[in-house]
Design an enzyme around this catalytic site. Structure first.
Site, mmCIF file in Angstrom:
data_model
loop_
_atom_site.group_PDB
_atom_site.id
_atom_site.type_symbol
_atom_site.label_atom_id
_atom_site.label_comp_id
_atom_site.label_asym_id
_atom_site.label_seq_id
_atom_site.Cartn_x
_atom_site.Cartn_y
_atom_site.Cartn_z
ATOM 1 N N CYS A 385 -33.019 35.592 6.705
ATOM 2 C CA CYS A 385 -34.315 34.903 6.747
ATOM 3 C C CYS A 385 -35.461 35.905 6.558
ATOM 4 C CB CYS A 385 -34.449 34.161 8.071
ATOM 5 S SG CYS A 385 -36.131 33.687 8.432
ATOM 6 N N CYS A 388 -37.674 36.390 9.600
ATOM 7 C CA CYS A 388 -37.058 37.223 10.649
ATOM 8 C C CYS A 388 -37.180 38.691 10.242
ATOM 9 C CB CYS A 388 -35.585 36.857 10.823
ATOM 10 S SG CYS A 388 -35.301 35.150 11.298
#
Ligand code: SF4
Length: 465
Positions: A385, A388
């Site tokens: 991600c 993230c």
């Protein structure tokens, strides 16, 4: 029947309609009686092929003819279609060419190319700048808006003010009454607080928008890159619409123009002030991004504007469906690139001795209050991600700062097989989700902000510990 068309020739007129009114019947006949089949072929996503023959102007909401319409058929001057000309445009190339163009230039190009087959999507917020830019081009233009039935009174008053200021009629699109009725009767008026805004937005916004766009070949939006770091950071100034279809149908039949994609919010406001453009009075009350009344709130100084929208949800879900194409597929699906054995191709994140790696039993333990000796802050993440990845440095720094403070810092992978559990038990919406497990409560508290710098994270932890 909401058939009204905006023309720049109305801009300076004291009378709203007198200069455009035509007999309604001839207008409608012109629309429905002479449309030509348009040459759609299977084309690459970067190219749109269409006929420029414009002997018919299709309304945004193609409803049957009604004699009692009170809405004037303004700006229905139908260009005589004589020459059949086929254009193939590479919109990726055009977007590159226009990357440094001014919003006025982009607006002019959009209106020039699509004439009466393009309309500005107006939300009732600072995207009024689009209407001003359109006026400045001196070309005819159309404006439509989605009346969800849940807007603030200030927004309705603002719509009226804009209509009067520009001498235009906004083409309102309304949700289907039967669909709204079914939703509200089965789930109540505020179901979006319980199970997310997508269902209500689908009924009240997305479907009416879909209907509107089926009457167009292109639309103009006020999307800006700086509006949402999660979803809008790569918005081009023009693109083939990745989600919706235009009047010719099929993928690639609609072009989306974003003339202010590269403009910063503060510069939009400078423009509005300089040009003395009317603005929604909610802005003076601290609202920046404005949507429906129950789903919009003012933001504090320093907060990002999108934090005022659907604040009870995660940042990357903050598209109502109108610009869903901005959300990357991996984010929507919750899957990143994986090896054949099911593991992620991305390196792990938050790898430091200060961050405890929690497997399923570890996080299940945290959910049991009796086993918790100290408060915890835990990030639910997926290594693939990008959001993230973007917060890795600040989260690692947070862990360092909290070392020895009595607050434990952890991480737990929540993609793949863990995703269903995390969604059910830990209220995972999208990645990353940051949770605080207080020492004396069994209920983990979700970090509500998009700001993931170390100071904001620290402030969150300090406020709750
Ligand atoms: Fe419904 Fe809120 Fe979406 Fe408006 S913004 S359509 S009220 S969920």
């Amino acid at each position: 029947m909401a058939l009204s068309f905006t023309s720049s020739s109305a801009v300076h007129g004291s009378s709203l309609y007198s200069s455009f009114e035509q007999p309604k019947d001839s207008f409608l006949d012109a629309q429905f009686g002479s449309s030509q089949p348009l040459g759609w072929l299977n084309l690459p996503s970067t190219a749109v092929k269409f006929s420029r023959r414009r002997c018919a102007v299709k309304p945004l909401n193609a409803e049957p003819k009604r004699k009692d319409s009170i809405v004037p058929s303004a700006a229905t001057i139908v260009a005589p279609g004589v020459v059949e000309k086929v254009e193939v445009e590479d919109y990726e190339k055009l977007a590159n060419e226009l990357e440094n163009a001014s919003p006025l230039e982009i607006m002019d190009k959009a209106l020039e190319k699509f004439g009466n087959d393009i309309a500005i999507a107006f939300s009732g917020a600072e995207d009024v700048a689009l209407i001003e830019y359109a006026r400045l081009t001196g070309r005819p233009f159309r404006v439509f808006s989605l009346d969800t039935g849940r807007l603030n009174p200030e927004t309705y008053k603002f719509f009226d003010k804009v209509e009067r200021h520009y001498g235009i009629r906004i083409e309102y699109m309304f949700p289907d009454a039967v669909e709204v009725q079914a939703l509200v009767r089965s789930k109540g008026l505020f179901s979006f607080y319980e199970d997310g805004h997508q269902e209500c937005c689908r009924v009240r916004k997305v479907r009416p928008l879909r209907r509107a766009l089926k009457g167009l070949r292109a639309w103009i939006t006020g999307q800006r890159k700086d509006q949402s770091p999660g979803t809008r950071s790569e918005v081009p100034v023009v693109q083939v619409d990745p989600v919706f279809e235009g009047m010719d149908g099929g993928v690639g039949s609609l072009v989306k123009w974003n003339p202010v994609a590269n403009v910063k919010g503060e510069d939009v406001w400078k423009f509005l002030r300089t040009m003395n453009v009317p603005v929604n009075s909610l802005h003076a009350k601290g609202y920046i991004s404005i949507g429906c009344e129950p789903c919009t709130r003012p933001v504090l100084p320093g907060q990002h504007e999108r934090e005022g929208r659907w604040w009870w949800e995660d940042s990357k879900a903050k598209e109502c469906g109108l610009h869903k194409g901005n959300i990357k597929e991996e984010t929507l699906n919750g899957n990143g690139a994986v090896h054949a054995n099911g593991t992620s191709t991305n390196a792990d994140l938050f790898v430091t001795e200060n961050v405890v790696n929690l497997s399923r039993p570890g996080i299940e333990n945290l959910l049991k209050l009796e086993n918790r000796r100290e408060p915890w802050v835990v990030v639910l993440y997926a290594p693939w991600c990008q959001f993230c990845q973007a917060m890795e440095v600040s989260y690692v720094e947070l862990a360092e700062k909290l070392t020895g403070s009595g607050v434990k810092v952890g991480k737990s992978r929540a993609d793949g097989e863990e995703k269903a559990f995390a969604q059910q038990e830990l209220r995972l919406g999208s990645f990353p989700t940051i949770l605080f497990f207080p020492k004396h409560s069994s209920y983990p508290i979700k970090y509500p902000s998009e700001k993931r710098d170390v100071d904001s994270l620290l402030a969150f932890v300090s406020a709750l510990r």
